[in-house]
Design a protein around this motif. Structure first.
Motif, mmCIF file in Angstrom:
data_model
loop_
_atom_site.group_PDB
_atom_site.id
_atom_site.type_symbol
_atom_site.label_atom_id
_atom_site.label_comp_id
_atom_site.label_asym_id
_atom_site.label_seq_id
_atom_site.Cartn_x
_atom_site.Cartn_y
_atom_site.Cartn_z
ATOM 1 N N LYS A 27 0.748 -1.196 -0.040
ATOM 2 C CA LYS A 27 0.042 -0.157 0.141
ATOM 3 C C LYS A 27 0.938 1.301 -0.009
ATOM 4 O O LYS A 27 0.592 2.401 -0.560
ATOM 5 N N LYS A 28 2.005 1.163 0.700
ATOM 6 C CA LYS A 28 3.103 2.412 0.591
ATOM 7 C C LYS A 28 3.786 2.434 -0.720
ATOM 8 O O LYS A 28 4.521 3.330 -0.865
ATOM 9 N N SER A 82 4.345 1.285 -4.530
ATOM 10 C CA SER A 82 3.689 0.569 -5.604
ATOM 11 C C SER A 82 4.792 -0.208 -6.503
ATOM 12 O O SER A 82 4.035 -1.245 -7.369
ATOM 13 N N ARG A 83 5.796 -0.109 -6.368
ATOM 14 C CA ARG A 83 6.853 -1.079 -7.061
ATOM 15 C C ARG A 83 6.858 -2.667 -6.349
ATOM 16 O O ARG A 83 7.397 -3.348 -7.129
ATOM 17 N N LEU A 84 6.278 -2.929 -5.286
ATOM 18 C CA LEU A 84 6.111 -4.106 -4.588
ATOM 19 C C LEU A 84 4.641 -5.128 -5.223
ATOM 20 O O LEU A 84 3.704 -4.222 -5.094
ATOM 21 N N GLU A 85 4.979 -5.901 -5.683
ATOM 22 C CA GLU A 85 3.745 -6.908 -5.850
ATOM 23 C C GLU A 85 3.822 -7.925 -5.011
ATOM 24 O O GLU A 85 4.889 -8.509 -4.624
ATOM 25 N N VAL A 86 2.766 -8.778 -4.770
ATOM 26 C CA VAL A 86 2.903 -9.902 -3.511
ATOM 27 C C VAL A 86 1.924 -10.958 -4.250
ATOM 28 O O VAL A 86 1.216 -10.881 -4.928
ATOM 29 N N ALA A 87 2.607 -12.003 -3.782
ATOM 30 C CA ALA A 87 1.831 -13.294 -4.306
ATOM 31 C C ALA A 87 1.807 -14.326 -3.062
ATOM 32 O O ALA A 87 2.990 -14.537 -2.377
ATOM 33 N N HIS A 88 0.777 -14.992 -2.926
ATOM 34 C CA HIS A 88 0.534 -15.723 -1.405
ATOM 35 C C HIS A 88 0.915 -17.367 -2.492
ATOM 36 O O HIS A 88 0.067 -17.825 -3.106
ATOM 37 N N ALA A 89 2.125 -17.833 -2.110
ATOM 38 C CA ALA A 89 2.439 -19.224 -2.742
ATOM 39 C C ALA A 89 3.625 -19.488 -2.119
ATOM 40 O O ALA A 89 4.162 -18.957 -1.346
#
Length: 268
Positions: A133-134, A136-143
């Protein structure tokens, strides 16, 4: 830190493998030499969940104090440095944990850089989403890290990744939370699932109480690298015959004191 006197050699931990000495020490008494290998110090703090230790010089004079924050910061920075990050790179942190490495990586990326964070623990993912949220360069994947290729394909980044970081093992927050069942030092349920929301995964309680002695010994030997696995498995199975084992302390107390010359089998 001003030297305050000479410490007897018998009071100084010379190697993190000296578990007999570790078992006799409280955290406040733990003293280590100033020239102990950084990686060994890191393992010592992580494996025994230490917050601090005193540091002595070659003449056994107390010259300072080292904290878990000092140790972990150094190790994290060294790991990230090894990635040789370019400012516009595409990095994957395969084991986000609580974001220690990812935070450092993001500081080295510019607006064109990109970081993908992966973790199987829903609690770690919650932390990652807050960071997302702070930034935008970060993407998250639950895996899981074994699903790395699937994540790469889903995000169309095959052939574009410039660095991948693996920090395998149990994280400090997982050890600190008694309810997760990873700590042999804290009372908790025998759970030990990395993803507690995955009801298809067996808990440690079910495995310990329902596997055969042979199957249990195989797990302890292969995953704990414990040469006395058969003896430990036998003790666990015999104890479980008197009633189901449900708590971490029950299993930890089964391990005989005579094993203290090894690398604390309870932590394995």
């Amino acid at each position: 830190f001003k030297p305050i006197g000479t410490i007897p050699s018998s009071k100084v931990l010379r190697t993190a493998r000296d578990t007999k000495m570790l078992s006799l020490m409280s955290e406040s008494q733990l003293l280590i030499p100033v020239d102990m290998d950084k990686e060994e110090v890191g393992n010592l703090f992580e494996n025994y969940n230490l917050n601090s230790a005193g540091v002595v010089d070659k003449t056994n004079k107390l010259v300072g104090m080292i904290t878990s924050d000092d140790v972990l910061t150094v190790l994290k920075e060294e790991a990230v440095t090894a990635l040789n990050i370019t400012s516009d790179g595409l990095i994957i942190d395969v084991t986000f944990g609580r974001g220690g490495h990812s935070t450092i990586i993001l500081k080295q990326l510019d607006s064109e850089g990109r970081l993908i964070a992966i973790d199987r623990d829903p609690e770690a993912i919650d932390e990652a989403l807050q960071l997302q949220k702070k930034d935008s360069r970060l993407e998250v994947a639950h895996a899981t890290f074994s699903q790395l290729e699937e994540v790469a394909v889903s995000k169309s980044i095959n052939g574009r990744v410039t660095g991948v970081l693996f920090d395998l093992g149990v994280s400090s927050p997982q050890l600190d939370s008694a309810g997760r069942g990873f700590s042999f030092m804290k009372e908790g349920p025998l759970d030990m699932r990395m993803n507690r929301k995955d009801t298809k995964k067996l808990t440690a309680e079910k495995l310990i109480n329902h596997l055969s002695e042979k199957e249990l010994a195989k797990i302890i030997y292969e995953y704990g690298e414990e040469k006395f696995s058969k003896r430990i498995a036998k003790a666990i199975v015999q104890k479980s015959k008197n009633g189901l084992l449900k708590r971490t302390s029950e299993v930890a107390n089964i391990i005989p004191v005579s094993y203290t010359h090894l690398t604390l089998p309870t932590k394995r």
